[in-house]
Design an enzyme around this catalytic site. Structure first.
Site, PDB file in Angstrom:
ATOM      1  N   ARG A  65       1.211  -0.821  -0.677  1.00 60.03           N
ATOM      2  CA  ARG A  65      -0.238  -0.648   0.417  1.00 60.03           C
ATOM      3  C   ARG A  65       0.633   1.132   0.236  1.00 60.03           C
ATOM      4  O   ARG A  65       0.168   2.356  -0.282  1.00 60.03           O
ATOM      5  CB  ARG A  65      -1.055   0.053   1.219  1.00 60.03           C
ATOM      6  CG  ARG A  65      -2.245  -1.187   1.263  1.00 60.03           C
ATOM      7  CD  ARG A  65      -2.536  -1.367   2.557  1.00 60.03           C
ATOM      8  NE  ARG A  65      -3.559  -0.457   3.112  1.00 60.03           N
ATOM      9  CZ  ARG A  65      -4.568   0.088   2.774  1.00 60.03           C
ATOM     10  NH1 ARG A  65      -5.013  -0.751   1.709  1.00 60.03           N
ATOM     11  NH2 ARG A  65      -5.402   1.253   3.497  1.00 60.03           N
TER      12      ARG A  65
ATOM     13  N   TRP B 171       2.064   6.704   5.659  1.00 58.17           N
ATOM     14  CA  TRP B 171       2.448   7.409   3.976  1.00 58.17           C
ATOM     15  C   TRP B 171       2.149   8.632   5.031  1.00 58.17           C
ATOM     16  O   TRP B 171       0.992   8.954   5.183  1.00 58.17           O
ATOM     17  CB  TRP B 171       1.814   6.778   3.199  1.00 58.17           C
ATOM     18  CG  TRP B 171       1.969   6.880   2.046  1.00 58.17           C
ATOM     19  CD1 TRP B 171       2.885   6.365   1.421  1.00 58.17           C
ATOM     20  CD2 TRP B 171       1.390   7.975   1.233  1.00 58.17           C
ATOM     21  NE1 TRP B 171       2.994   7.078   0.331  1.00 58.17           N
ATOM     22  CE2 TRP B 171       2.145   8.212  -0.140  1.00 58.17           C
ATOM     23  CE3 TRP B 171       0.396   9.135   1.152  1.00 58.17           C
ATOM     24  CZ2 TRP B 171       2.330   9.137  -0.799  1.00 58.17           C
ATOM     25  CZ3 TRP B 171       0.215   9.889  -0.134  1.00 58.17           C
ATOM     26  CH2 TRP B 171       1.102   9.971  -0.750  1.00 58.17           C
TER      27      TRP B 171
ATOM     28  N   ASN C  37      -5.792   5.338   9.816  1.00 53.47           N
ATOM     29  CA  ASN C  37      -6.008   5.306   8.507  1.00 53.47           C
ATOM     30  C   ASN C  37      -6.549   6.811   7.994  1.00 53.47           C
ATOM     31  O   ASN C  37      -7.775   6.542   7.234  1.00 53.47           O
ATOM     32  CB  ASN C  37      -5.849   4.129   7.362  1.00 53.47           C
ATOM     33  CG  ASN C  37      -5.710   4.217   5.473  1.00 53.47           C
ATOM     34  OD1 ASN C  37      -5.077   5.125   5.372  1.00 53.47           O
ATOM     35  ND2 ASN C  37      -6.445   3.992   4.980  1.00 53.47           N
ATOM     36  N   GLY C  38      -6.300   7.945   7.174  1.00 53.32           N
ATOM     37  CA  GLY C  38      -6.950   8.945   6.514  1.00 53.32           C
ATOM     38  C   GLY C  38      -6.309  10.173   6.775  1.00 53.32           C
ATOM     39  O   GLY C  38      -5.054  10.356   7.505  1.00 53.32           O
TER      40      GLY C  38
ATOM     41  N   THR D 194      -4.677   5.213 -13.299  1.00 50.46           N
ATOM     42  CA  THR D 194      -4.379   3.393 -14.356  1.00 50.46           C
ATOM     43  C   THR D 194      -6.224   3.850 -14.859  1.00 50.46           C
ATOM     44  O   THR D 194      -6.497   3.718 -15.724  1.00 50.46           O
ATOM     45  CB  THR D 194      -3.709   2.569 -14.167  1.00 50.46           C
ATOM     46  OG1 THR D 194      -2.766   2.887 -13.923  1.00 50.46           O
ATOM     47  CG2 THR D 194      -4.402   1.311 -14.426  1.00 50.46           C
ATOM     48  N   SER D 195      -6.717   3.525 -13.353  1.00 49.16           N
ATOM     49  CA  SER D 195      -8.183   3.739 -13.532  1.00 49.16           C
ATOM     50  C   SER D 195      -8.735   4.498 -14.973  1.00 49.16           C
ATOM     51  O   SER D 195     -10.172   3.990 -16.010  1.00 49.16           O
ATOM     52  CB  SER D 195      -8.916   3.570 -12.363  1.00 49.16           C
ATOM     53  OG  SER D 195      -8.515   2.455 -11.558  1.00 49.16           O
TER      54      SER D 195
ATOM     55  N   SER E  16     -12.379   2.271 -10.212  1.00 47.49           N
ATOM     56  CA  SER E  16     -11.248   2.062  -9.258  1.00 47.49           C
ATOM     57  C   SER E  16     -11.131   0.967  -8.820  1.00 47.49           C
ATOM     58  O   SER E  16     -12.054   0.083  -8.514  1.00 47.49           O
ATOM     59  CB  SER E  16     -11.934   2.769  -8.286  1.00 47.49           C
ATOM     60  OG  SER E  16     -11.264   2.251  -6.946  1.00 47.49           O
ATOM     61  N   GLN E  17      -9.562   0.423  -8.979  1.00 42.82           N
ATOM     62  CA  GLN E  17      -9.095  -1.084  -8.527  1.00 42.82           C
ATOM     63  C   GLN E  17      -9.402  -1.495  -7.277  1.00 42.82           C
ATOM     64  O   GLN E  17      -9.994  -2.392  -7.313  1.00 42.82           O
ATOM     65  CB  GLN E  17      -7.670  -0.822  -9.458  1.00 42.82           C
ATOM     66  CG  GLN E  17      -7.026  -2.219  -8.824  1.00 42.82           C
ATOM     67  CD  GLN E  17      -6.567  -2.690  -7.786  1.00 42.82           C
ATOM     68  OE1 GLN E  17      -7.378  -4.260  -6.661  1.00 42.82           O
ATOM     69  NE2 GLN E  17      -5.976  -2.161  -6.275  1.00 42.82           N
ATOM     70  N   SER E  18      -9.351  -0.360  -6.143  1.00 45.37           N
ATOM     71  CA  SER E  18      -9.301  -0.733  -4.763  1.00 45.37           C
ATOM     72  C   SER E  18     -10.640  -0.670  -4.685  1.00 45.37           C
ATOM     73  O   SER E  18     -10.955  -0.969  -3.489  1.00 45.37           O
ATOM     74  CB  SER E  18      -8.435   0.070  -4.064  1.00 45.37           C
ATOM     75  OG  SER E  18      -8.869   1.350  -4.645  1.00 45.37           O
TER      76      SER E  18
ATOM     77  N   THR F  25     -10.646   4.791  -3.452  1.00 43.64           N
ATOM     78  CA  THR F  25      -9.683   6.249  -4.244  1.00 43.64           C
ATOM     79  C   THR F  25     -10.759   7.420  -3.352  1.00 43.64           C
ATOM     80  O   THR F  25     -11.566   7.598  -4.061  1.00 43.64           O
ATOM     81  CB  THR F  25      -9.365   6.221  -5.453  1.00 43.64           C
ATOM     82  OG1 THR F  25      -9.279   4.707  -5.800  1.00 43.64           O
ATOM     83  CG2 THR F  25      -8.546   7.350  -6.195  1.00 43.64           C
TER      84      THR F  25
ATOM     85  N   GLU G  39      -1.007   4.906 -20.387  1.00 44.83           N
ATOM     86  CA  GLU G  39      -0.198   4.059 -19.454  1.00 44.83           C
ATOM     87  C   GLU G  39       0.568   3.408 -19.424  1.00 44.83           C
ATOM     88  O   GLU G  39       1.408   3.650 -18.639  1.00 44.83           O
ATOM     89  CB  GLU G  39      -1.309   2.902 -19.783  1.00 44.83           C
ATOM     90  CG  GLU G  39      -1.510   1.939 -18.791  1.00 44.83           C
ATOM     91  CD  GLU G  39      -1.812   1.849 -17.147  1.00 44.83           C
ATOM     92  OE1 GLU G  39      -1.245   1.168 -16.466  1.00 44.83           O
ATOM     93  OE2 GLU G  39      -2.099   3.583 -16.633  1.00 44.83           O
TER      94      GLU G  39
ATOM     95  N   LYS H  68       3.826   3.916 -16.449  1.00 45.06           N
ATOM     96  CA  LYS H  68       4.701   2.019 -15.553  1.00 45.06           C
ATOM     97  C   LYS H  68       6.047   3.199 -15.749  1.00 45.06           C
ATOM     98  O   LYS H  68       6.340   2.714 -14.733  1.00 45.06           O
ATOM     99  CB  LYS H  68       3.774   1.330 -17.393  1.00 45.06           C
ATOM    100  CG  LYS H  68       2.666   0.880 -16.821  1.00 45.06           C
ATOM    101  CD  LYS H  68       2.212   0.262 -15.595  1.00 45.06           C
ATOM    102  CE  LYS H  68       1.493   0.630 -14.589  1.00 45.06           C
ATOM    103  NZ  LYS H  68       0.568   1.146 -14.565  1.00 45.06           N
TER     104      LYS H  68
ATOM    105  N   GLU I  27       5.808   5.524 -13.117  1.00 44.59           N
ATOM    106  CA  GLU I  27       6.222   5.412 -11.953  1.00 44.59           C
ATOM    107  C   GLU I  27       7.184   4.201 -11.270  1.00 44.59           C
ATOM    108  O   GLU I  27       7.416   4.168 -10.267  1.00 44.59           O
ATOM    109  CB  GLU I  27       4.894   4.203 -11.919  1.00 44.59           C
ATOM    110  CG  GLU I  27       3.665   4.806 -12.062  1.00 44.59           C
ATOM    111  CD  GLU I  27       2.346   3.833 -11.008  1.00 44.59           C
ATOM    112  OE1 GLU I  27       1.507   3.858 -11.014  1.00 44.59           O
ATOM    113  OE2 GLU I  27       2.037   2.818 -12.207  1.00 44.59           O
TER     114      GLU I  27
ATOM    115  N   HIS J 269       2.289  19.789 -32.358  1.00 41.32           N
ATOM    116  CA  HIS J 269       1.331  21.398 -31.617  1.00 41.32           C
ATOM    117  C   HIS J 269       2.214  21.578 -31.054  1.00 41.32           C
ATOM    118  O   HIS J 269       1.572  21.651 -29.426  1.00 41.32           O
ATOM    119  CB  HIS J 269       0.584  21.354 -31.243  1.00 41.32           C
ATOM    120  CG  HIS J 269      -0.675  21.125 -32.652  1.00 41.32           C
ATOM    121  ND1 HIS J 269      -1.480  22.713 -33.327  1.00 41.32           N
ATOM    122  CD2 HIS J 269      -0.987  19.726 -33.130  1.00 41.32           C
ATOM    123  CE1 HIS J 269      -2.154  21.854 -34.604  1.00 41.32           C
ATOM    124  NE2 HIS J 269      -2.284  20.598 -34.162  1.00 41.32           N
TER     125      HIS J 269
END
Length: 689
Positions: free
Chosen positions: A33, A116, A143-144, A382-383, A427-429, A432, A560, A564, A567, A583
């Site tokens: 995570r 984090w 968390n938050g 990514t989503s 959203s993968q998770s 988000t 994408e 990658k 990232e 342009h």
């Protein structure tokens, strides 16, 4: 984002060393995570009753109080850096204090956290668990983000509290102590329950959070609550009885269930699957109290003085332990890239029948979607790119305008959403933060809200009107790979289902359905380019920048693919719409800058040939991705490096084309010596704005 884990054993003897290892391993399962520090709290050995000077945290008074006779201040260990640094630090401190690791506990509650950083730099004092002060009377992992922490902090300082960290979290345990001391002063000892303390704390908090409380005043108890952030309860009964579907009710549970068991709290199912498959996804404003081995659940309501007791049923987790292990691979990202033939098969299983698509989660809402004024795809990262790849096909089959929105930008602009719109949230998770805030905004405006997520029981899955699970399996690597391709396939199937009422597109739909059935085999073929992409990565290892040009369906592939590389390889890379080349971007072209052009055979092929010719004329360092057999037409006389991939239907080609880019990003990262699965500064699930 931050990871929360807790372990409570009841009526079963567990040594302190075992408890520590369960907590450490729970944190290891949450490493993906993203984090920069970590910490744990466990019980100390009982000694003589501890006296607490109330002047250290409440009104500066001189009166003193004692912890319960069967309690002692918990031990807190916190460390900056990787979890293994925490492990070494804990065992070193344990040795120094001569703590008996073989001591057995029939009941013990431990909490753990990966942080984090949002408020305050990574450091032990800013790590969790955060404490109420002297003797660690109340400890919290969080968390938050608490948005009103500054106001609460000022209030607590006026009441004599001192703060040691820079975090927003520290106000929570200090507020709990303030509530506890105030209730004790007004009503006497033993009158305030742990759940009463926590619900009063919740009443004062604003923001999104998942919290676990541990207190020396309430030994062997844990309380979890949430608003916005994911939190899971896992239950492992150490008996032959199966408890799937068992109802918890606070009175009955507290008085009738004394079986030996282990209970877990976690931010993610990945951390509990090796212990149990029986779980409960805690809902917003629920307070889950573990006491005497039993679970009670209260529903907090701002409008009520006392929360109501609720009943919930356990669910059974459909995940195997092998999914959270690397197996024979060096990294999770590598494993997940090579799992894509299987993950795509799982995504489509049971959904393709007799030249048609069956999506049970959408069937009752298809008529409404078909009559929408527009369809809005909303996502992040990514989503968002996966939705962009699916947009042309959905427009083609539905005849409905499809617009794209980055969730954060939609919220910043307060863009118009109407009752006649269908908003598709990707959203993968499913957790988000920006996407969930955009969801609340769309719900408030009356739109039909559809969810596309990989996580059963996530907030997105619960809050949307309908949706589709992508069933890609647990994805541990921070950089999404298999979830991306499964998202594209799910949204292609959505387009097929929405457009199934049109006779004019029947032949096209049937061709795509046949292409979907064959897609996992094609993905297996393109994965054979692994060695070739490793060689390409070696040639790019010292490069500072990379451009990726795409068009049509593959504009999303360019975005994408560049994401990658950015990232994980920590290389500047930009995905660009090839039609915009003249342009501005053309000014960057020279002999040293590598440029990848995606030119597989589709309606935009001739335009991409023109782009290649123009870049070649300016001596660009070209790498061209083309369909098998097209090498000579895109690069006459071998003037550039070519990556040949299998040809599939145009709307499915992005699934094939992204895989060489995933492999390139992976090998670049390994060769450059960076952490593949936990890239610098990034988190798997972004649960704060």
């Amino acid at each position: 984002m931050c990871g929360i884990f807790a372990f409570l054993n009841y009526n079963v003897a567990r040594e302190r060393r075992y408890i520590l290892e369960v907590l450490f391993n729970g944190l290891r399962r949450l490493e993906y995570r993203g984090y920069d520090s970590s910490g744990i709290a466990i019980d100390a050995d009982l000694r003589s009753p501890v006296t607490i000077d109330k002047g250290e945290g409440n009104d500066g008074g001189e009166e003193a109080s004692r912890l319960p006779y069967n309690s002692a201040p918990p031990l807190v260990f916190r460390q900056e850096g990787k979890i293994e640094s925490l492990v070494r630090s804990v065992y070193s401190e344990v040795d120094a204090m001569d703590l008996n690791l073989e001591k057995s506990f029939s009941v013990h509650a431990g909490i753990a956290h990966t942080r984090w950083a949002t408020h305050g730099v990574p450091s032990p004092r800013n790590s969790h668990p955060q404490s109420s002060g002297a003797c660690n009377e109340f400890l919290v992992v969080h968390n938050g983000i608490i948005t009103n922490y500054e106001v609460l902090k000022e209030t607590l300082i006026r009441h004599g509290f001192t703060f040691e960290s820079e975090t927003d979290t520290e106000v929570i345990p200090k507020l709990a102590k303030f509530v506890f001391d105030k209730a004790r002063d007004e009503e006497g000892e033993q009158t305030v329950t742990f759940s009463q303390v926590v619900t009063e704390v919740m009443r004062q908090l604003e923001g999104a959070y998942a919290l676990i409380f541990k207190s020396a005043h309430y030994p062997n108890e844990l309380i979890a609550c949430k608003r916005g952030s994911t939190l899971i309860l896992g239950v492992k009964e150490l008996s032959d009885d199966k408890n799937s579907g068992k109802l918890f009710h606070d009175v009955k549970a507290l008085t009738k269930d004394e079986k030996p068991k282990e209970l877990f709290f976690s931010s993610d199912l990945c951390a509990i699957v090796e212990h149990t498959k029986n779980y409960l996804a805690i809902e917003d404003n629920e307070v889950v109290h573990i006491k005497d081995g039993c679970v009670s659940i209260l529903k907090f309501d701002y409008g009520r003085e006392k929360p109501a007791s609720v009943q919930r049923a356990l669910s059974v987790l459909e995940m195997e332990v092998e999914q959270i292990k690397k197996g024979n691979y060096d990294h999770f990202m590598q494993k997940e890239i090579h799992e894509q033939p299987h993950s795509l098969t799982t995504t489509m299983r049971g959904r393709l029948k007799d030249n048609s698509v069956v999506l049970g989660g959408l069937k009752d809402h298809l008529k409404t979607i078909r009559h929408s004024r527009r369809i809005i795809f909303i996502g992040c990262g990514t989503s968002y790119n996966a939705a962009l790849a699916a947009r042309p096909f959905l427009e083609e089959l539905s005849g409905i305008p499809v617009t794209m929105e980055l969730a954060s930008d939609l919220l910043d602009r307060q863009g118009p959403i109407y009752r006649e719109d269908t908003a598709v949230f990707v959203s993968q998770s499913g957790e988000t933060a920006d996407t969930l805030l955009a969801l609340e905004y769309a719900l408030g405006n009356g739109a039909l809200c559809v969810g596309v997520t990989n996580t059963v029981g996530s907030t997105l899955a619960r809050r949307t009107h309908c949706g589709v699970h992508i069933n890609a399996g647990c994805e541990i690597g921070v950089a999404s790979t298999k979830a991306y391709t499964s998202q594209i396939v799910v949204m292609a199937m959505m387009a097929l289902a929405i457009g199934a009422d049109k006779i004019s597109t029947q032949a096209r739909r049937e061709a795509i359905i046949n292409g979907l059935s064959d897609l996992p085999k094609k993905v297996s073929e393109v994965l054979k380019l692994d060695g070739e992409m490793r060689d390409l990565a070696k040639s790019l290892i010292d490069t500072q920048s990379l451009l990726v040009f795409g068009r049509g369906y593959n504009y999303a592939t360019a975005l994408e693919g560049a994401l990658k590389v950015k990232e994980v390889a920590l290389m500047h890379s930009e995905g660009m719409l090839a039609g915009e080349m003249k342009h501005g971007p053309l000014a960057l072209v020279d002999e040293t800058l590598p440029i990848i052009v995606i030119a597989t055979h589709d309606a935009c092929f001739s335009k991409q040939q023109s782009v290649i010719q123009q870049l070649h004329a300016r001596k660009g360092r070209l790498i061209v991705m083309c369909s098998e057999g097209d090498a000579t037409s895109v690069c006459p006389m071998g003037s550039c490096r070519v990556i040949e991939v299998p040809q599939v239907a145009d709307c499915l080609q992005p699934v094939i084309n992204i895989i060489p880019m995933q492999l390139l990003a992976y090998h670049l990262t390994v060769l450059r010596g960076y952490d593949v699965d936990q890239p610098r500064n990034l988190a798997k699930s972004v649960t704060t704005e």
